[in-house]
Design a protein around this motif. Structure first.
Motif, PDB file in Angstrom:
ATOM      1  N   LEU A   1       0.714  -1.257  -0.107  1.00 30.61           N
ATOM      2  CA  LEU A   1      -0.136  -0.203  -0.009  1.00 30.61           C
ATOM      3  C   LEU A   1       1.030   1.130   0.103  1.00 30.61           C
ATOM      4  N   LEU A   2       0.715   2.279  -1.000  1.00 26.78           N
ATOM      5  CA  LEU A   2       1.460   3.499  -1.113  1.00 26.78           C
ATOM      6  C   LEU A   2       0.368   4.326  -0.790  1.00 26.78           C
ATOM      7  N   SER A   3       0.982   4.911   0.620  1.00 25.20           N
ATOM      8  CA  SER A   3      -0.034   5.902   1.064  1.00 25.20           C
ATOM      9  C   SER A   3       0.864   7.410   0.982  1.00 25.20           C
ATOM     10  N   THR A   4      -0.084   8.389   0.807  1.00 29.46           N
ATOM     11  CA  THR A   4       0.567   9.707   0.657  1.00 29.46           C
ATOM     12  C   THR A   4      -0.188  10.904   1.348  1.00 29.46           C
TER      13      THR A   4
ATOM     14  N   ARG B   1       7.371  -1.802  -7.369  1.00 32.06           N
ATOM     15  CA  ARG B   1       6.929  -0.995  -8.281  1.00 32.06           C
ATOM     16  C   ARG B   1       7.298   0.581  -7.580  1.00 32.06           C
ATOM     17  N   ILE B   2       7.102   0.453  -6.621  1.00 30.61           N
ATOM     18  CA  ILE B   2       6.997   1.699  -5.683  1.00 30.61           C
ATOM     19  C   ILE B   2       8.546   2.477  -5.159  1.00 30.61           C
ATOM     20  N   GLU B   3       8.641   3.457  -4.937  1.00 27.95           N
ATOM     21  CA  GLU B   3       9.481   4.206  -4.018  1.00 27.95           C
ATOM     22  C   GLU B   3       8.885   5.234  -3.422  1.00 27.95           C
ATOM     23  N   ALA B   4       9.085   5.173  -2.246  1.00 28.38           N
ATOM     24  CA  ALA B   4       8.676   6.043  -1.133  1.00 28.38           C
ATOM     25  C   ALA B   4       9.540   7.163  -0.678  1.00 28.38           C
ATOM     26  N   TYR B   5       8.919   8.189   0.301  1.00 29.22           N
ATOM     27  CA  TYR B   5       9.855   9.348   0.520  1.00 29.22           C
ATOM     28  C   TYR B   5      11.146   8.743   1.112  1.00 29.22           C
TER      29      TYR B   5
END
Ligand SMILES: Nc1nc2c(c(=O)[nH]1)N[C@H]1C(S)=C(S)[C@@H](COP(=O)(O)O)O[C@H]1N2
Ligand SMILES: [Mo]
Length: 502
Positions: free
Chosen positions: A309-312, A378-382
């Protein structure tokens, strides 16, 4: 303007810059008063009642604005006086500015509901005023024998700098006003909420009450704060929404009321930052109230293959959380309250995530507004973009809270906290001077997601000693002795305290 007037003008301009800065810092620091207002309040408080009444009677409803104008005018007059002292008695001038700042600090801190950080506004204002005063100091004297041209240029520079500081001050004060007002609108909305929550009762036996040990329940205003936001996002709950999309069967957008309708659950969870050094304080424990994340994810339906889960957040911070930690039945929440109070603005109001067992940087999104169900590859977060680990399970750790300094010989209570969120703490041991490990007594906790207080009675003998602590989690894995830095996925090693027994 004559050259002899420049120091006084410098003093006035420095005062204006200081007051403007204090407005901005006060706006950022919280729902507070500015030093000007605080000094005004103190004047009211110190004025004998009959005098105050007469004054109010004389000026009617205008008393408050007049008082503010009076305080500002007074500050400017004092600033002019102090400024004119600069060429002859610079120490007195700078001391005078320090005294003005101190007056602001005292006025702010003596208010009944003020927090220590609010003193920053007067402090920073004083520093800025002093810097401006120094900057203008060089215009105070005109060296002999300079050409008329040089004198003219000097004069133009002086006036230009006055203009620059005044324009900058106007901008800064305006920004301060704007931040302060936006913040108080949201604070009012927060205060007006009637959530079905109440302040937590500390479970019996969870707090051993040993002096010097962090309280088991961390009060909201003492809870550590870590985020990348210079000023926290200010979100009116009626305007908040969470958009859920990505690898889901049905996209959904939830409003604050939609969320509350789903019913709140409470969970004791200790939140911890990956940047917490061994023995550090970036950890806190409270009872959170919120809606289980698992329930919301099953409403939208997760498509096969998704594992993250990518949360923003409202301000664009993001984190990737392994879906497993959100759906395996642990108390992962979209939290709206902390210890029975709506989330404080600094802690993510109106809605944030809390996931037992994971460091905050991969799980605890504050001011969350967007969810994308996706895959980890697939994701990169802060923070993962900046070299921190993709997965952030909390490492087993323990901390000695007391003693932290020298003690008298005899029985000494050695005590602290230990944590291994979502595995639980099985055992805590202490050793002296690398001797045998001795088992400490543990407090009882309501689950496996919180820290645990521990205590051990030490028969302390005179001399220099080292105390160390280690914990074992409920999978029987002992805390590692290997020393590791916080980067990339959390510090390890034993916490030790060196001290002398007298
Ligand atoms: N929006 C947002 N959420 C965030 C962060 C952030 O920088 N921005 N920092 C995270 C980190 S690193 C931690 S440790 C926790 C800290 O939460 P707290 O400030 O309420 O203690 O929030 C997490 N959530
Ligand atoms: Mo963190």
């Amino acid at each position: 303007m004559r050259i002899t007037e420049r120091p006084a003008v410098g003093g006035v301009v420095a005062t204006i810059a200081g007051l403007a800065t204090s407005e901005l810092v006060a706006g950022i620091a919280g729902p507070s008063v500015t030093p000007v207002l605080a000094v005004g309040e103190s004047i009211i408080a110190l004025t004998p009642g009959s005098v105050a009444e007469k004054a109010i009677g004389a000026v009617g409803q205008l008393d408050k604005p007049l008082l503010v104008v009076g305080v500002v005018a007074g500050a400017l007059a004092i600033g002019a006086g102090l400024g004119s002292l600069v060429p002859r008695r610079p120490q007195a001038a700078f001391g005078g500015f320090a005294a003005m700042a101190l007056l602001g600090v005292v006025a702010v801190l003596t208010r009944s509901d003020s927090r220590p950080v609010e003193a920053l506004s007067a402090l920073v204002g004083g520093i800025v005023a002093t810097m401006v005063l120094r900057w203008f100091n060089r215009f105070a004297a005109q060296p002999e024998g300079r050409s008329a041209e040089a004198i003219g240029a000097d004069r133009r520079t002086f006036l230009r700098n006055v203009g620059l500081v005044l324009a900058g001050s106007a901008l800064v004060a305006g920004a301060g006003r704007w931040v302060g007002r936006a913040r108080s609108v949201v604070e009012d909305a927060r205060a007006g909420l009637a959530l079905p929550v109440k302040p937590a009762d500390v479970p019996a036996g969870a707090d051993l009450g040993v002096r010097g040990v962090a309280p088991w329940l961390t009060p909201n205003d003492e809870f550590y704060r870590i985020d990348t936001a210079l000023t926290p996002p200010l979100i009116d709950p009626t305007e908040w929404s969470l958009r859920i999309h990505g690898m889901v069967e049905r996209e959904m957008t939830l409003s604050y009321d939609d969320l509350l309708e789903r019913g709140l659950e409470n969970a004791w969870v200790t939140l911890c930052c990956v940047s917490n050094e061994v023995g550090g304080e970036l950890i806190g424990n409270t009872e959170w109230s919120g809606v289980p994340i698992k329930a919301i994810l099953s409403e939208v339906g997760i498509k096969a293959g998704a594992d993250a889960l990518l949360s923003t957040s409202e301000d664009g911070w993001s984190c990737g959380t392994p879906l497993g930690a959100l759906t395996d039945g642990r108390s992962s929440l979209l939290a709206v309250a902390m210890n029975g109070r709506p989330l404080p603005v600094d802690h993510g109001f109106p809605v944030r995530q809390v996931v037992p067992g994971l460091y905050g940087y991969v799980s605890a999104t504050k001011w969350v507004v967007d969810w994308e169900v996706t895959t980890l590859d697939r994701i990169e977060a802060y923070w993962t973009q900046r070299g921190w680990g993709e997965k952030g399970p909390i490492k087993t750790q323990s901390r000695i809270d007391t003693p932290r300094g020298d003690v008298d010989a005899g029985t000494v209570k050695v005590a602290g906290v230990a944590w291994a969120q979502h595995r639980g703490i099985e055992k805590v041991e202490v050793r002296v001077d690398e001797g045998p490990w001795r088992e400490a007594t543990l407090a009882t906790v309501p689950g496996i997601d919180t820290w645990v207080q521990w205590v051990w009675d030490w028969d302390a003998e005179r001399g220099d000693h080292t105390l160390e602590v280690r914990a074992t989690d409920k999978t029987s894995a002992p805390q590692t002795a290997k020393v590791a830095d916080v980067l990339p996925d959390g510090a390890t090693g034993y916490h030790g305290v060196g001290l002398a027994v007298r």
